[in-house]
Scaffold this active site. Sequence first.
Site, short mmCIF file in Angstrom:
data_model
loop_
_atom_site.label_atom_id
_atom_site.label_comp_id
_atom_site.label_asym_id
_atom_site.label_seq_id
_atom_site.Cartn_x
_atom_site.Cartn_y
_atom_site.Cartn_z
N GLY A 80 -8.37 9.34 9.47
CA GLY A 80 -8.69 9.36 10.89
C GLY A 80 -9.69 10.43 11.31
N ASN A 130 -9.55 1.61 9.52
CA ASN A 130 -8.67 1.44 10.66
C ASN A 130 -9.22 2.16 11.89
OD1 ASN A 130 -5.05 1.83 11.20
ND2 ASN A 130 -6.63 1.14 12.55
N THR A 131 -9.14 3.49 11.89
CA THR A 131 -9.47 4.27 13.08
C THR A 131 -10.88 3.99 13.59
OG1 THR A 131 -7.99 6.02 12.32
CG2 THR A 131 -9.56 6.60 14.04
N LYS A 145 0.87 -1.17 0.00
CA LYS A 145 0.00 0.00 0.00
C LYS A 145 0.91 1.22 0.00
CE LYS A 145 -3.43 2.70 2.43
NZ LYS A 145 -3.97 3.08 3.74
N ALA A 161 -9.87 5.70 4.07
CA ALA A 161 -9.66 6.88 4.92
C ALA A 161 -10.95 7.67 5.16
CB ALA A 161 -8.60 7.82 4.37
N GLY A 162 -11.16 7.99 6.42
CA GLY A 162 -12.26 8.87 6.83
C GLY A 162 -13.56 8.17 7.15
#
Length: 258
Positions: A160, A208-209, A99, A186-187
């Site tokens: 995040g 992830n987050t 990645k 993301a986001g």
Amino acid sequence: MSEPLKIAGKVFSSRLMVGTGKHRSNTEMVESIAASGAQIVTVAIRRLNLDNPKEGNILDLFDWEKYTILPNTAGCKTAEEAIFVANLARELTGSNWLKLEVIPEGSHLMPDPVGTYEAAKHLVNEGFTVLPYIHADPVLAQMLEQLGCATVMPLGSCIGSGQGIQTLEEIKLIIQNANVPVVVDAGLATPSDAAIAMEIGADAVLVNTAIAEADEPVLMGEAFKLGVEAGRKCLMAGRIKAKSTASASSSTKDIVSA
């Protein structure tokens, strides 16, 4: 769920990828990833403790016969740094998958399009399977596909941030023109964000987050699994067309008069 996800010749039943950062404990990380059903797990190579080989790290916590490792170049600010870390990742993991992240300094943490393109060109030529993280830029997405990248990974919003998908129309354009899998990354904050990405035709999402920092990460991992599955099923089922007027659910013919 119709066809499985295919990336660079590998086949996956799950369309959810997950990250390993920000978890409060290794136990929560391992259990939440298991609950998510994800088969691709991304690891920030630059943030591993490699100075002391006797000390364990994230790589020791997973059964890599079960998961596909996706090393990433998080923390790299230039193409040169990303290329260095990519080679370190290949030596460390034995995997050509990568990645690619090139993110200069800044509170926005937006990816550098020029640095990403330069690094991707070099790494593809070196035999890497490159999955580049980019802004939701349809032009750059096509350029990276033409280079030979295995996917394109447009952001939904800042890393995040939990803002959900703020780039919906741009992602739709990328999906319309892409001949490689499109992974929204993301986001994303909630399973409904993941469902929206899948409903518009994304091939997968990376989270992830939203899982790591949830009050109950294991439960949230399972929730994202279901969100991805629901969104994919919605796409395959075919949603109704939006109308400007109401339409009665039952027939208006032969109504019994009062």
